[in-house]
Each structure stands twice: as C-alpha cells, then as structure tokens.
Design a protein around this motif. Structure first.
Motif, PDB file in Angstrom:
ATOM      1  N   ILE A 100       0.846  -1.209   0.000  1.00 17.43           N
ATOM      2  CA  ILE A 100       0.000   0.000   0.000  1.00 17.43           C
ATOM      3  C   ILE A 100       0.875   1.251   0.000  1.00 17.43           C
ATOM      4  N   ASN A 101       1.909   1.258   0.853  1.00 15.48           N
ATOM      5  CA  ASN A 101       2.787   2.426   0.931  1.00 15.48           C
ATOM      6  C   ASN A 101       3.642   2.583  -0.321  1.00 15.48           C
ATOM      7  N   LEU A 102       4.045   1.470  -0.925  1.00 16.99           N
ATOM      8  CA  LEU A 102       4.793   1.539  -2.175  1.00 16.99           C
ATOM      9  C   LEU A 102       3.916   2.135  -3.275  1.00 16.99           C
ATOM     10  N   GLU A 103       2.671   1.703  -3.346  1.00 11.66           N
ATOM     11  CA  GLU A 103       1.744   2.259  -4.340  1.00 11.66           C
ATOM     12  C   GLU A 103       1.536   3.756  -4.118  1.00 11.66           C
ATOM     13  N   LYS A 104       1.403   4.171  -2.857  1.00  7.30           N
ATOM     14  CA  LYS A 104       1.258   5.600  -2.549  1.00  7.30           C
ATOM     15  C   LYS A 104       2.482   6.371  -3.036  1.00  7.30           C
ATOM     16  N   ALA A 105       3.663   5.838  -2.743  1.00  4.73           N
ATOM     17  CA  ALA A 105       4.906   6.516  -3.145  1.00  4.73           C
ATOM     18  C   ALA A 105       5.022   6.597  -4.660  1.00  4.73           C
ATOM     19  N   LEU A 106       4.665   5.522  -5.354  1.00  2.93           N
ATOM     20  CA  LEU A 106       4.768   5.497  -6.812  1.00  2.93           C
ATOM     21  C   LEU A 106       3.776   6.454  -7.473  1.00  2.93           C
ATOM     22  N   SER A 107       2.620   6.641  -6.855  1.00  2.00           N
ATOM     23  CA  SER A 107       1.601   7.495  -7.467  1.00  2.00           C
ATOM     24  C   SER A 107       1.671   8.939  -6.980  1.00  2.00           C
ATOM     25  N   ASP A 108       2.465   9.205  -5.974  1.00  2.43           N
ATOM     26  CA  ASP A 108       2.588  10.547  -5.412  1.00  2.43           C
ATOM     27  C   ASP A 108       3.375  11.445  -6.356  1.00  2.43           C
ATOM     28  N   SER A 109       2.832  12.601  -6.650  1.00  5.08           N
ATOM     29  CA  SER A 109       3.519  13.539  -7.540  1.00  5.08           C
ATOM     30  C   SER A 109       4.150  14.686  -6.753  1.00  5.08           C
ATOM     31  N   ILE A 110       4.363  14.457  -5.468  1.00  9.14           N
ATOM     32  CA  ILE A 110       4.908  15.484  -4.593  1.00  9.14           C
ATOM     33  C   ILE A 110       6.281  15.962  -5.066  1.00  9.14           C
ATOM     34  N   SER A 111       6.504  17.242  -4.944  1.00  9.74           N
ATOM     35  CA  SER A 111       7.813  17.818  -5.258  1.00  9.74           C
ATOM     36  C   SER A 111       8.584  17.945  -3.946  1.00  9.74           C
ATOM     37  N   ILE A 112       9.781  17.408  -3.920  1.00  9.44           N
ATOM     38  CA  ILE A 112      10.561  17.385  -2.688  1.00  9.44           C
ATOM     39  C   ILE A 112      11.723  18.358  -2.808  1.00  9.44           C
ATOM     40  N   SER A 113      11.789  19.291  -1.873  1.00 11.17           N
ATOM     41  CA  SER A 113      12.861  20.278  -1.857  1.00 11.17           C
ATOM     42  C   SER A 113      14.105  19.684  -1.203  1.00 11.17           C
ATOM     43  N   LEU A 114      15.205  19.676  -1.942  1.00  6.42           N
ATOM     44  CA  LEU A 114      16.448  19.166  -1.370  1.00  6.42           C
ATOM     45  C   LEU A 114      16.925  20.029  -0.209  1.00  6.42           C
ATOM     46  N   ASN A 115      16.674  21.330  -0.283  1.00  8.85           N
ATOM     47  CA  ASN A 115      17.081  22.202   0.821  1.00  8.85           C
ATOM     48  C   ASN A 115      16.331  21.870   2.099  1.00  8.85           C
ATOM     49  N   SER A 116      15.022  21.642   2.000  1.00 12.48           N
ATOM     50  CA  SER A 116      14.264  21.303   3.208  1.00 12.48           C
ATOM     51  C   SER A 116      14.662  19.926   3.726  1.00 12.48           C
ATOM     52  N   ARG A 117      14.964  18.981   2.827  1.00  8.94           N
ATOM     53  CA  ARG A 117      15.431  17.658   3.257  1.00  8.94           C
ATOM     54  C   ARG A 117      16.753  17.791   4.011  1.00  8.94           C
ATOM     55  N   TYR A 118      17.658  18.601   3.476  1.00  5.47           N
ATOM     56  CA  TYR A 118      18.951  18.799   4.129  1.00  5.47           C
ATOM     57  C   TYR A 118      18.757  19.432   5.508  1.00  5.47           C
ATOM     58  N   GLU A 119      17.892  20.437   5.595  1.00  3.58           N
ATOM     59  CA  GLU A 119      17.636  21.095   6.877  1.00  3.58           C
ATOM     60  C   GLU A 119      17.052  20.113   7.889  1.00  3.58           C
ATOM     61  N   ASP A 120      16.111  19.276   7.453  1.00  2.17           N
ATOM     62  CA  ASP A 120      15.553  18.254   8.335  1.00  2.17           C
ATOM     63  C   ASP A 120      16.638  17.290   8.796  1.00  2.17           C
TER      64      ASP A 120
END
Length: 130
Positions: A100-120
């Motif tokens: 279920i989570n793999l399907e969610k990840a594959l269908s998610d069109s979310i844009s991920i900011s590398l800067n926010s990932r680095y800050e986290d």
C-alpha cells in the motif's frame, strides 16, 4: 520497472512475492558502490524492507537525495523524518502495508525540496552540517 538490490535469506521469497503484483521485477543481488550510486540517483522510489538493519545508511542516502522512500517502522534512522513529504512508513513484516505504501509513493507527484530535506537531516544529525 522494480529493481531490487541486496542479498539476504528472504531475497528470493520477497522477489517472488513482488512479481505477483508487479510485471517487471529485476533482482540485482549484491551491487558495488558505483552501481549503488547509479541505482540510487536514478530511482523514483527507494524501498527499504529490511527488518534487520535498524540504522540503514541507504535510506538516509535516498532521503538526502530527495527520493520518495518507503521504509519499515524498524528503520530508526528514518523515523525522525516520518512526517517529511515523500516518506512512507509501513508496519514491519506486513506485506500488505508495504505494498500500500509503495503504491502511494509510486503514485505521489509530490515535489521534494532538497534544501528542506537537508535542513531536516542536519537537525537530527548535526555532524553533517556545512
């Protein structure tokens, strides 16, 4: 295409199970660092289904690279980021939850900011702060 890297006693069983749901599953087995880097840079979603690697470096690599990641609730290196966009956590040992989570990840069109990932990331692992 679902590409699986790594070894372990459940590799054959997990690959067979995934082939029931996905038509193009490729098991790569053990890969060296250059191939690992290439696979990680080119993947859409990183799936980490190990129950025996509580502090996994590959999930952190995927996180910092801005990949959507699917990990079990035993992957403690990622749990600080469980509320970050693009992080999907499944119940350890639960194939349905993983799927279920793999399907969610594959269908998610979310844009991920590398800067926010680095800050986290540096909030929890300040040794990596520039």
């Amino acid at each position: 295409e679902l590409r699986i890297a790594g070894t372990g006693e459940l590799r054959v069983e997990i690959t067979a199970k995934l082939k029931e749901y996905y038509s193009n599953v490729i098991s790569l087995g053990w890969i060296e660092v250059d191939e690992y880097r290439e696979e990680m840079l080119n993947c859409q979603v990183y799936l980490h289904f190990s129950d025996f690697e509580p502090f996994g470096i590959p999930p952190l690599d995927a996180f910092v690279l801005g990949k959507r990641i699917v990990v079990s609730d035993t992957t403690f290196s990622i749990l600080p980021f469980k509320n970050s966009p693009g992080v999907y956590i499944f119940k350890s040992g639960d194939a349905k939850s993983m799927s279920i989570n793999l399907e969610k990840a594959l269908s998610d069109s979310i844009s991920i900011s590398l800067n926010s990932r680095y800050e986290d990331f540096v909030k929890f692992y300040p040794v990596y702060e520039k």
